[in-house]
Every structure is written in structure tokens, then in C-alpha cells.
Design a protein around this motif. Structure first.
Motif, PDB file in Angstrom:
ATOM      1  N   LEU A  51       2.968  13.549 -34.546  1.00 19.50           N
ATOM      2  CA  LEU A  51       3.732  12.796 -35.623  1.00 19.50           C
ATOM      3  C   LEU A  51       2.577  12.149 -36.572  1.00 19.50           C
ATOM      4  O   LEU A  51       1.724  11.490 -36.215  1.00 19.50           O
ATOM      5  CB  LEU A  51       4.528  11.820 -34.850  1.00 19.50           C
ATOM      6  N   LYS A  52       2.648  12.529 -37.833  1.00 23.62           N
ATOM      7  CA  LYS A  52       1.914  11.956 -38.797  1.00 23.62           C
ATOM      8  C   LYS A  52       2.576  10.834 -39.756  1.00 23.62           C
ATOM      9  O   LYS A  52       3.613  10.798 -39.723  1.00 23.62           O
ATOM     10  CB  LYS A  52       1.378  12.856 -39.767  1.00 23.62           C
ATOM     11  N   PRO A  53       1.693   9.666 -39.927  1.00 22.37           N
ATOM     12  CA  PRO A  53       2.323   8.694 -40.925  1.00 22.37           C
ATOM     13  C   PRO A  53       3.168   9.354 -42.243  1.00 22.37           C
ATOM     14  O   PRO A  53       2.771  10.181 -43.040  1.00 22.37           O
ATOM     15  CB  PRO A  53       1.218   8.015 -41.347  1.00 22.37           C
ATOM     16  N   THR A  77      11.476  12.001 -35.948  1.00 17.43           N
ATOM     17  CA  THR A  77      10.508  10.936 -36.496  1.00 17.43           C
ATOM     18  C   THR A  77      10.535   9.807 -35.614  1.00 17.43           C
ATOM     19  O   THR A  77      11.373   9.549 -34.837  1.00 17.43           O
ATOM     20  CB  THR A  77      11.343  10.434 -37.948  1.00 17.43           C
ATOM     21  N   LEU A  78       9.576   8.903 -35.810  1.00 19.53           N
ATOM     22  CA  LEU A  78       9.601   7.661 -35.202  1.00 19.53           C
ATOM     23  C   LEU A  78       9.255   6.702 -35.949  1.00 19.53           C
ATOM     24  O   LEU A  78       8.482   6.876 -37.074  1.00 19.53           O
ATOM     25  CB  LEU A  78       8.129   7.755 -34.196  1.00 19.53           C
ATOM     26  N   MET A  79       9.953   5.662 -35.835  1.00 15.98           N
ATOM     27  CA  MET A  79       9.936   4.482 -37.117  1.00 15.98           C
ATOM     28  C   MET A  79      10.087   3.002 -36.244  1.00 15.98           C
ATOM     29  O   MET A  79      10.695   3.080 -35.132  1.00 15.98           O
ATOM     30  CB  MET A  79      10.807   4.638 -38.109  1.00 15.98           C
ATOM     31  N   CYS A  80       9.504   2.098 -36.705  1.00 17.92           N
ATOM     32  CA  CYS A  80       9.685   0.726 -36.239  1.00 17.92           C
ATOM     33  C   CYS A  80      10.058  -0.331 -37.465  1.00 17.92           C
ATOM     34  O   CYS A  80       9.576  -0.089 -38.461  1.00 17.92           O
ATOM     35  CB  CYS A  80       8.564   0.454 -35.426  1.00 17.92           C
ATOM     36  N   THR A 162       8.553  19.912 -27.914  1.00 16.23           N
ATOM     37  CA  THR A 162       7.608  19.352 -28.427  1.00 16.23           C
ATOM     38  C   THR A 162       7.453  17.749 -28.372  1.00 16.23           C
ATOM     39  O   THR A 162       6.422  17.264 -28.282  1.00 16.23           O
ATOM     40  CB  THR A 162       7.379  19.829 -30.104  1.00 16.23           C
ATOM     41  N   LEU A 163       8.570  17.296 -28.768  1.00 13.22           N
ATOM     42  CA  LEU A 163       8.436  15.782 -28.654  1.00 13.22           C
ATOM     43  C   LEU A 163       9.330  14.906 -27.829  1.00 13.22           C
ATOM     44  O   LEU A 163       8.995  13.960 -27.534  1.00 13.22           O
ATOM     45  CB  LEU A 163       9.288  15.460 -30.003  1.00 13.22           C
ATOM     46  N   GLY A 164      10.327  15.761 -26.838  1.00 17.92           N
ATOM     47  CA  GLY A 164      10.994  15.008 -25.821  1.00 17.92           C
ATOM     48  C   GLY A 164      10.171  14.487 -24.704  1.00 17.92           C
ATOM     49  O   GLY A 164      10.624  13.615 -24.418  1.00 17.92           O
ATOM     50  N   LYS A 165       9.133  15.145 -24.507  1.00 19.49           N
ATOM     51  CA  LYS A 165       8.400  14.663 -23.428  1.00 19.49           C
ATOM     52  C   LYS A 165       7.564  13.336 -23.577  1.00 19.49           C
ATOM     53  O   LYS A 165       7.092  12.976 -22.723  1.00 19.49           O
ATOM     54  CB  LYS A 165       7.269  15.872 -23.369  1.00 19.49           C
TER      55      LYS A 165
END
Length: 178
Positions: A51-53, A77-80, A162-165
Motif C-alpha cells: 500500500l502506497k501513500p 485501502t488503509l486509513m486512519c 494480497t491484502l487479507g493476510k
């Protein structure tokens, strides 16, 4: 012969030092392979390297709290977000919030777990108005006094491998740095 003894001693010393340093790093919670730590407004969490900014549309500058698999791919996506709260977290308020989350949308599978310092919410959604694929979401709300960080990690069915792990590692890594 002297060279051979010296080389064997040097090799043994290198292996001993290397082994000791590996054990020391593991004991301190070394960042898992394929991930890096993100620090944001007094909190930290792990982020997968894939994941890239995200970039601001108007300036192209990176956003410090949103990470995407591909440009403008909001379903992976990953967000905070960090915010102030009116009161400190209690398990009772966590239980009420969990019940509310579970009753809001009966078509979404919601799993809530109340923790001593917040909540962990996982959902599985098949909402065609948002995406043609199944979307998996994990959200960790972590409270430190009257501050809260909400870390949300979403990934689609096609990116599950790809991401679930990384989902559990991300959710378990949320902590206060101050």
C-alpha cells in the motif's frame, strides 16, 4: 592451519552475534516482513508495504493517513483518523457501540469484539452500489484517555490473497506512542 582456526572462530563469533541480535529484535516486536510502521498524531500501526501513500488531487502531495493499493482505489485501502472524545472509553460504551453497529445494516455481516482499550469491528459486505465485489473491512478503534484513533483496512475479493493476510497484524499493532 592458523588461518583456518581464525576463520572458524570468526564465523562462530558472527553466527553467535547474529543469532543474539535476531532474538533481541524478535523480543522487541520487530516489524514483520512486508510491512512498515506508520506513526500518526501520537499513535502507531503497521501498514503493508504494497500500500502506497495516497496523493492529494489538487497538489500531488502525499496524504499521511491514507494508503492505497492503486491510485484512487478506495476499496483496497488503509486509513486512519485521530479524534478527541468526550469521555474515556469503557467496556460498557464499547458494548453499546457494538450492538448499534450490528443492528444498523442486517445485510452486512458484522463481527464486533470489545477490548480493554477499544473495539475491533470486522465486516463482509456485498453492496453493489459501492463495489461489484465482496469487500472485507477491519476497523480498530483504540482509545488513549480522551483521544481515539480509528484504523480502517478494506480490501476487495480479488485482492484478498494480497491484502487479507495483513489484516490481523494491522489491527493488532495499533498503539499509542505518547
Amino acid at each position: 592451519m592458523k588461518v583456518s582456526i581464525f576463520m572458524m572462530t570468526a564465523l562462530a563469533l558472527i553466527l553467535t552475534i547474529g543469532s543474539a541480535s535476531c532474538n533481541e529484535k524478535e523480543g522487541k516486536g520487530e516489524t514483520p516482513a512486508g510491512m512498515h510502521e506508520v506513526t500518526y498524531q501520537g499513535f502507531a500501526f503497521l501498514c503493508p508495504d504494497v500500500l502506497k501513500p495516497a496523493k492529494k488531487l489538487d497538489s500531488g502531495e502525499t496524504v499521511p493517513n491514507i494508503f492505497m493499493l492503486e491510485k484512487m482505489d478506495v476499496s483496497n485501502t488503509l486509513m486512519c483518523e485521530v479524534s478527541d472524545t468526550d469521555a474515556e472509553f469503557t467496556p460498557e460504551t464499547g458494548e453499546l457501540f457494538a450492538k448499534e453497529m450490528q443492528s444498523q445494516n442486517p445485510n452486512v455481516k458484522v463481527e464486533c469484539k470489545v477490548l480493554k482499550d477499544g473495539l475491533l469491528v470486522k465486516t463482509v459486505s456485498n453492496d453493489p452500489s459501492f463495489s461489484s465485489e465482496t469487500i472485507y473491512t477491519a476497523m480498530r478503534m483504540f482509545f488513549k484517555g480522551k483521544k481515539m484513533i480509528s484504523v480502517t483496512f478494506m480490501y476487495s475479493e480479488k485482492n484478498k490473497a494480497t491484502l487479507g493476510k495483513y489484516a490481523d497484524a494491522v489491527m493488532n499493532s495499533v498503539r499509542a506512542t505518547e
